[in-house]
Design a protein around this motif. Structure first.
Motif, PDB file in Angstrom:
ATOM      1  N   UNK A  70      25.290   4.654 -39.376  1.00 30.40           N
ATOM      2  CA  UNK A  70      26.484   5.313 -38.866  1.00 30.40           C
ATOM      3  C   UNK A  70      26.666   6.646 -39.579  1.00 30.40           C
ATOM      4  N   UNK A  71      27.545   7.485 -39.048  1.00 29.89           N
ATOM      5  CA  UNK A  71      27.820   8.783 -39.661  1.00 29.89           C
ATOM      6  C   UNK A  71      29.269   8.865 -40.118  1.00 29.89           C
ATOM      7  N   UNK A  72      29.575   9.843 -40.975  1.00 31.01           N
ATOM      8  CA  UNK A  72      30.913  10.022 -41.519  1.00 31.01           C
ATOM      9  C   UNK A  72      31.297  11.497 -41.440  1.00 31.01           C
ATOM     10  N   UNK A  73      32.601  11.759 -41.473  1.00 31.71           N
ATOM     11  CA  UNK A  73      33.099  13.128 -41.512  1.00 31.71           C
ATOM     12  C   UNK A  73      32.787  13.761 -42.865  1.00 31.71           C
ATOM     13  N   UNK A  74      32.824  15.092 -42.889  1.00 28.07           N
ATOM     14  CA  UNK A  74      32.645  15.835 -44.135  1.00 28.07           C
ATOM     15  C   UNK A  74      33.837  16.768 -44.335  1.00 28.07           C
ATOM     16  N   UNK A  75      33.782  17.550 -45.388  1.00 34.12           N
ATOM     17  CA  UNK A  75      34.845  18.521 -45.667  1.00 34.12           C
ATOM     18  C   UNK A  75      34.888  19.642 -44.639  1.00 34.12           C
ATOM     19  N   UNK A  76      33.829  19.794 -43.853  1.00 32.97           N
ATOM     20  CA  UNK A  76      33.767  20.832 -42.823  1.00 32.97           C
ATOM     21  C   UNK A  76      34.038  20.192 -41.462  1.00 32.97           C
ATOM     22  N   UNK A  78      34.003  19.009 -37.871  1.00 31.98           N
ATOM     23  CA  UNK A  78      32.955  18.926 -36.867  1.00 31.98           C
ATOM     24  C   UNK A  78      31.565  18.664 -37.408  1.00 31.98           C
ATOM     25  N   UNK A  79      31.399  18.700 -38.721  1.00 27.43           N
ATOM     26  CA  UNK A  79      30.085  18.434 -39.330  1.00 27.43           C
ATOM     27  C   UNK A  79      30.085  17.025 -39.897  1.00 27.43           C
ATOM     28  N   UNK A  80      29.163  16.214 -39.431  1.00 31.38           N
ATOM     29  CA  UNK A  80      29.045  14.837 -39.900  1.00 31.38           C
ATOM     30  C   UNK A  80      27.692  14.627 -40.571  1.00 31.38           C
ATOM     31  N   UNK A  81      27.643  13.674 -41.478  1.00 30.03           N
ATOM     32  CA  UNK A  81      26.399  13.308 -42.147  1.00 30.03           C
ATOM     33  C   UNK A  81      26.285  11.790 -42.166  1.00 30.03           C
ATOM     34  N   UNK A  82      25.151  11.309 -42.603  1.00 27.93           N
ATOM     35  CA  UNK A  82      24.903   9.867 -42.706  1.00 27.93           C
ATOM     36  C   UNK A  82      25.917   9.209 -43.642  1.00 27.93           C
ATOM     37  N   UNK A  83      26.260   7.970 -43.334  1.00 31.65           N
ATOM     38  CA  UNK A  83      27.245   7.228 -44.131  1.00 31.65           C
ATOM     39  C   UNK A  83      26.831   7.052 -45.590  1.00 31.65           C
ATOM     40  N   UNK A  84      25.547   7.199 -45.904  1.00 31.40           N
ATOM     41  CA  UNK A  84      25.069   7.028 -47.276  1.00 31.40           C
ATOM     42  C   UNK A  84      25.099   8.338 -48.075  1.00 31.40           C
ATOM     43  N   UNK A  85      25.654   9.392 -47.469  1.00 34.98           N
ATOM     44  CA  UNK A  85      25.842  10.665 -48.174  1.00 34.98           C
ATOM     45  C   UNK A  85      27.324  10.864 -48.492  1.00 34.98           C
ATOM     46  N   UNK A  86      27.954   9.827 -48.967  1.00 28.49           N
ATOM     47  CA  UNK A  86      29.405   9.840 -49.202  1.00 28.49           C
ATOM     48  C   UNK A  86      29.827  10.783 -50.314  1.00 28.49           C
ATOM     49  N   UNK A  88      28.146  13.637 -51.205  1.00 28.60           N
ATOM     50  CA  UNK A  88      27.901  15.012 -50.767  1.00 28.60           C
ATOM     51  C   UNK A  88      28.886  15.422 -49.681  1.00 28.60           C
ATOM     52  N   UNK A  89      29.317  14.485 -48.851  1.00 26.37           N
ATOM     53  CA  UNK A  89      30.194  14.798 -47.719  1.00 26.37           C
ATOM     54  C   UNK A  89      31.423  15.623 -48.118  1.00 26.37           C
ATOM     55  N   UNK A  90      32.142  15.282 -49.200  1.00 21.87           N
ATOM     56  CA  UNK A  90      33.311  16.095 -49.578  1.00 21.87           C
ATOM     57  C   UNK A  90      32.951  17.478 -50.117  1.00 21.87           C
ATOM     58  N   UNK A  91      31.666  17.734 -50.354  1.00 20.97           N
ATOM     59  CA  UNK A  91      31.222  19.006 -50.938  1.00 20.97           C
ATOM     60  C   UNK A  91      30.576  19.930 -49.910  1.00 20.97           C
ATOM     61  N   UNK A  92      30.640  19.561 -48.626  1.00 28.61           N
ATOM     62  CA  UNK A  92      29.879  20.301 -47.618  1.00 28.61           C
ATOM     63  C   UNK A  92      30.380  21.733 -47.391  1.00 28.61           C
ATOM     64  N   UNK A  93      31.553  22.084 -47.903  1.00 27.74           N
ATOM     65  CA  UNK A  93      31.972  23.485 -47.850  1.00 27.74           C
ATOM     66  C   UNK A  93      31.092  24.362 -48.742  1.00 27.74           C
ATOM     67  N   UNK A  94      30.379  23.747 -49.649  1.00 30.15           N
ATOM     68  CA  UNK A  94      29.470  24.464 -50.543  1.00 30.15           C
ATOM     69  C   UNK A  94      28.019  24.347 -50.080  1.00 30.15           C
ATOM     70  N   UNK A  95      27.811  23.749 -48.901  1.00 28.26           N
ATOM     71  CA  UNK A  95      26.479  23.357 -48.432  1.00 28.26           C
ATOM     72  C   UNK A  95      26.281  23.819 -46.986  1.00 28.26           C
ATOM     73  N   UNK A  96      25.032  24.132 -46.642  1.00 25.14           N
ATOM     74  CA  UNK A  96      24.651  24.358 -45.252  1.00 25.14           C
ATOM     75  C   UNK A  96      23.398  23.558 -44.950  1.00 25.14           C
ATOM     76  N   UNK A  97      23.535  22.595 -44.045  1.00 24.64           N
ATOM     77  CA  UNK A  97      22.362  21.864 -43.562  1.00 24.64           C
ATOM     78  C   UNK A  97      21.759  22.675 -42.418  1.00 24.64           C
ATOM     79  N   UNK A  98      20.593  23.252 -42.654  1.00 25.54           N
ATOM     80  CA  UNK A  98      19.923  24.056 -41.627  1.00 25.54           C
ATOM     81  C   UNK A  98      19.156  23.080 -40.735  1.00 25.54           C
ATOM     82  N   UNK A  99      19.716  22.803 -39.579  1.00 24.83           N
ATOM     83  CA  UNK A  99      19.249  21.689 -38.746  1.00 24.83           C
ATOM     84  C   UNK A  99      18.143  22.064 -37.766  1.00 24.83           C
TER      85      UNK A  99
END
Length: 423
Positions: A70-76, A78-86, A88-99
């Protein structure tokens, strides 16, 4: 605004031709202010659908393509990540996943590893330098008290300096509790004996005629560097027990301690550090999750999550995050379909690499893939483009050329940075 439209507008304003040169060096060269790179290498091929580009939930038993978790919300928004990245998820304003990173290497790990380190296909006529060696060559060491390039993991020719020579090479170690093996003096070699050896070497060098042979000069430079960093001043950086116990616990196990060491190396003045996470620490197959390898993939993801979150917050607390670009790369992604054993194959046509810190204007995610992360929908990023973004972040001219003898070799094979990530 799409990257292509942004670059077109910039080139038009500058009066330059976008076809001839994406950004004119004199008028539009993008140049960031980062000083260091910590590059985390996930050997084997991280599945984008199971980490930073989650899609609908799949089912290997029912042969339904999709994410394994499953996926979870992040600090950004509309941007979601895997549930096991709990973490990192709150830190995604400092991160860019180049998809939308892509290349044409699919089924060969070695060739894809080479592509993701040198930015080019393997050549039979030229030995290309790695991105670590390129940045080392262009920027040099950040301090006289440290080597410019260190690898925490096993050495490989794809990480090497290629035609740039040994002075742009790396030191490496596999044990975080001690320094590089090549810099550790054997127990039976006393200080006096080492000094005698140094005097003998100096005498030999003094008696040798001057040389213009670049191979000999490169060898002498490598010897000088090794002697310089074999003393206690540099080797103290490897004493991780100096760190608070609570901090070491936040980083986690062996991989986490490697990330902690990378921070200490950056503080010491190392320009480029590669941290490998491909030694099959937890699930027996590393990130190469064919067949049964996928069953414990979540343990790898959790270990990555904890270590990267600790690294980002640790760097930030020391005011080093804007000065340090954290990069997560892998040789390719994995398709959304499951193989016969319930795992995944290889996919180079669309996968995710990650950027954090480095003074960039992060947005959580860049580029969009289709509903199964199989095809790129918007903002494709080639490997040369991704490398140009790294170079730009640390102030390296990505439009310049290096030289293999008389042959000019473009630094990033004509890549263009992701301009939207720069203020």
């Amino acid at each position: 605004m799409k990257r292509r439209h942004f670059l077109h507008s910039t080139a038009s304003l500058a009066g330059a031709s976008l076809l001839a040169r994406p950004l004119d060096a004199a008028q539009g060269l993008i140049k960031g202010k980062a000083e260091h790179v910590i590059s985390i290498w996930l050997g084997g091929g991280m599945a984008q659908t199971d980490t930073f580009d989650p899609k609908r939930r799949g089912d290997p038993q029912a042969k339904k393509a999709g994410s394994y978790y499953d996926s979870i919300d992040t600090a950004v928004h509309g941007v979601r990540v895997c549930e096991h990245l709990r973490k990192v998820a709150p830190l995604m304003e400092r991160v860019t996943a180049v998809r939308t990173v892509h290349h044409d290497v699919i089924d060969e790990h070695a060739a894809a590893t080479n592509r993701m380190h040198t930015g080019r296909p393997i050549s039979g006529t030229i030995s290309y330098p790695s991105i670590g060696s390129i940045i080392t060559h262009q920027r040099g060491p950040a301090s006289d008290e440290a080597p410019p390039y260190v690898i925490i993991g096993y050495p490989n020719v794809t990480r090497g300096p290629g035609f740039l020579g040994a002075q742009s090479g790396y030191l490496y170690l596999t044990d975080t509790s001690r320094g590089p093996a090549g810099l550790s003096r054997p127990p039976d070699v006393s200080t006096e004996r080492q000094q005698r050896r140094g005097q003998f070497l100096s005498a030999l060098q003094a008696s040798a005629p001057p040389t213009s042979d670049p191979r000999l000069k490169s060898y002498d430079a490598a010897i000088e560097q090794s002697l310089k960093f074999s003393g206690p001043a540099f080797n103290r950086v490897f004493q991780l027990d100096e760190e608070p116990g609570a901090l070491r616990q936040r980083y986690g196990g062996e991989f986490g301690q490697r990330c902690l060491l990378s921070r200490r190396l950056v503080e010491q003045g190392v320009r480029f550090v590669e941290v490998s996470h491909n030694l099959n620490f937890l699930n027996g197959t590393g990130w190469d999750t064919h067949n049964q390898g996928i069953l414990k993939q979540h343990e790898l993801i959790k270990e990555l999550d904890g270590a990267v979150a600790a690294l980002i917050t640790d760097l930030e607390s020391r005011r080093l995050l804007d000065k340090t670009l954290v990069v997560i790369t892998t040789e390719f992604g994995r398709p959304p379909e499951f193989d016969g054993g319930g795992g995944r194959g290889h996919q180079g046509s669309a996968f995710t690499c990650v950027l954090a810190g480095g003074g960039l204007r992060h947005c959580g995610a860049w580029g969009e893939t289709d509903d199964l992360a199989k095809k790129i929908v918007t903002n494709p990023v080639s490997v040369p483009d991704f490398f140009a973004t790294i170079c730009a972040a640390v102030g390296v001219d990505y439009t310049a050329s290096l030289h293999d003898g008389d042959r000019p070799v473009p630094i990033t094979d004509q890549g263009s940075p992701i301009a939207a990530l720069f203020a």
